[in-house]
Scaffold this motif. Structure first.
Motif, short mmCIF file in Angstrom:
data_model
loop_
_atom_site.label_atom_id
_atom_site.label_comp_id
_atom_site.label_asym_id
_atom_site.label_seq_id
_atom_site.Cartn_x
_atom_site.Cartn_y
_atom_site.Cartn_z
N UNK A 193 10.62 9.82 47.03
CA UNK A 193 10.24 8.81 48.06
C UNK A 193 9.40 7.89 47.40
N UNK A 194 9.12 6.53 48.20
CA UNK A 194 8.79 5.63 47.35
C UNK A 194 6.72 5.94 47.19
N UNK A 195 6.93 5.35 46.40
CA UNK A 195 4.90 5.87 45.89
C UNK A 195 5.21 7.15 45.21
N UNK A 196 6.54 7.68 44.44
CA UNK A 196 6.53 8.18 43.79
C UNK A 196 5.67 8.21 42.38
N UNK A 197 6.79 6.99 42.16
CA UNK A 197 6.26 6.25 40.40
C UNK A 197 7.58 6.73 39.85
N UNK A 198 8.71 7.32 40.04
CA UNK A 198 9.44 7.13 39.87
C UNK A 198 9.54 9.01 38.81
N UNK A 199 9.45 9.38 40.06
CA UNK A 199 9.79 11.14 40.49
C UNK A 199 10.32 11.26 41.06
N UNK A 200 11.40 11.70 40.71
CA UNK A 200 11.94 12.82 41.97
C UNK A 200 11.79 14.22 42.38
N UNK A 201 11.82 14.65 41.59
CA UNK A 201 11.22 16.20 42.09
C UNK A 201 10.06 16.92 41.20
N UNK A 202 9.48 18.09 41.51
CA UNK A 202 8.52 18.54 40.60
C UNK A 202 8.69 20.64 41.18
N UNK A 203 8.51 21.13 39.79
CA UNK A 203 7.90 22.09 40.90
C UNK A 203 7.68 23.28 39.74
N UNK A 204 6.80 24.41 40.59
CA UNK A 204 5.81 24.83 39.99
C UNK A 204 6.56 25.83 39.14
N UNK A 205 5.74 25.90 37.17
CA UNK A 205 6.51 26.66 36.16
C UNK A 205 6.04 27.63 36.60
N UNK A 206 5.56 28.27 37.07
CA UNK A 206 4.52 29.96 37.48
C UNK A 206 4.51 29.85 39.24
N UNK A 207 4.94 31.15 39.61
CA UNK A 207 4.28 31.89 40.70
C UNK A 207 2.78 31.00 41.61
N UNK A 208 2.24 30.86 40.55
CA UNK A 208 0.18 30.71 40.91
C UNK A 208 0.46 29.15 40.92
N UNK A 209 1.39 27.95 40.58
CA UNK A 209 1.49 26.43 39.72
C UNK A 209 0.03 26.40 38.95
N UNK A 210 -0.04 27.18 38.25
CA UNK A 210 -1.14 26.59 37.54
C UNK A 210 -0.70 25.09 36.01
N UNK A 211 0.34 24.93 36.25
CA UNK A 211 1.66 24.79 35.14
C UNK A 211 2.83 23.76 36.18
N UNK A 212 3.38 22.59 35.92
CA UNK A 212 4.74 22.21 36.35
C UNK A 212 5.22 21.25 35.87
N UNK A 213 6.38 21.46 36.83
CA UNK A 213 7.55 20.74 35.15
C UNK A 213 7.92 19.41 36.24
N UNK A 214 7.45 18.01 36.05
CA UNK A 214 8.21 17.07 36.99
C UNK A 214 9.66 16.85 36.70
N UNK A 215 10.45 16.51 38.25
CA UNK A 215 12.07 16.13 36.86
C UNK A 215 12.80 14.70 38.20
N UNK A 216 13.34 14.04 36.92
CA UNK A 216 13.48 12.99 37.26
C UNK A 216 15.36 13.73 37.32
N UNK A 217 16.31 13.15 38.89
CA UNK A 217 17.69 13.34 38.93
C UNK A 217 18.46 11.67 39.12
#
Length: 306
Positions: A193-217
């Motif tokens: 959505x607007x204001x997301x600076x060109x990133x379409x999605x984000x997913x936690x790389x682990x169950x605790x959310x210690x690291x994230x992977x950003x997605x462009x689709x």
């Protein structure tokens, strides 16, 4: 040289047993040496990962010779030539194949059984005299063809879906692959959505959310190739989010310069094109389901030794 088909191996397998009882494992090794197979050809595995392609074809050649009663099993993993097999070798055949084996009455019920089924169902027979693949290779080839057709259908459906569906699809696919745990609502969120600076999605790389992977689709048509500019823009978006890694997914393809750009940037950016996306969807049963399962079974040698 390429790995010989199972019919080409029938005569060498018969010759290997001409001096008495032999172990099938030894025959595989001996024939690999005689045929001068390279290390890659010797180690190529079936999709199951449980047997090499060459060993599988040697076993099938042995099985067909056994059906024609040219060889017989003596004990687990061992066999020997029969008087009929010795007679065949005395005639000095240049090759042995399915057509050659059809002269033996005992072989016909085994080889022609699919023809009988075909006559009853109106379908073409599955076994042919000049068939090069083993029966299980034919099954795997057919399964691969079905999956390739399914993958094309999947990517066509994704291209025609709304943009927000595509973004959710990518996140759900990653969750099914084990990123962020098992619950998509907690492990990930859809942006786009607007204001997301060109990133379409984000997913936690682990169950605790210690690291994230950003997605462009990018949901593009087949001929709309993603270029290096889009990769650099995504790199800038990752920088603004202080992200170390990203995933760029498209339903089309990436230009060679786009792949080079992703390779040399300081942040890890993985590129997934339409073909890879469809393949992952099939592997993870995302957007498709198992309709039927076929099993390949073999003799349980331990049962008969008990």
């Amino acid at each position: 040289m390429s790995i010989p088909d199972y019919q080409s191996l029938m005569l060498p397998v018969l010759v290997a047993s001409s001096n008495g009882e032999v172990r099938i494992g030894t025959v595989v090794e001996t024939l690999a040496d005689k045929l001068a197979l390279n290390p890659q050809e010797r180690s190529d595995l079936l999709p199951s990962g449980k047997q090499t392609v060459f060993a599988n074809r040697v076993h099938w050649a042995k099985s067909y010779l056994s059906k024609a009663q040219l060889i017989q099993s003596t004990r687990r993993g061992h066999f020997r030539i029969t008087p009929r097999g010795q007679s065949v070798l005395k005639s000095q055949p240049t090759h042995i194949d399915n057509k050659f084996l059809m002269q033996f009455q005992e072989f016909l019920p085994f080889f022609q059984r699919p023809n009988d089924v075909g006559e009853q169902t109106g379908q073409a027979p599955n076994l042919q005299e000049n068939q090069k693949q083993t029966p299980d290779e034919i099954m795997r080839l057919a399964a691969r063809q079905i999956e390739e057709a399914l993958a094309q259908d999947l990517i066509d459906r994704v291209r025609s879906a709304p943009p927000d569906f595509f973004e959710r699809l990518i996140v759900n696919l990653l969750v099914s692959m084990g990123y962020g745990g098992s619950r998509a609502d907690k492990a990930s969120r859809v942006l786009g959505r607007s204001g997301d600076d060109g990133v379409d999605g984000v997913i936690d790389q682990d169950a605790l959310g210690l690291d994230r992977v950003y997605i462009q689709a990018k949901r593009y048509a087949a001929g709309n190739t993603v270029g290096p500019g889009a990769i650099r823009d995504f790199f800038g978006s990752l920088d603004r989010h202080k992200a170390a890694k990203g995933l760029f997914v498209t339903t089309s393809s990436f230009s060679s310069s786009a792949r080079e750009t992703a390779e040399f940037l300081s942040k890890r950016i993985v590129l997934i094109d339409g073909n890879q996306l469809a393949s992952l969807m099939v592997q993870q049963n995302v957007g498709c389901r198992i309709e039927e399962t076929l099993q390949i079974k073999k003799i349980d040698e331990e049962f008969f030794e008990a």
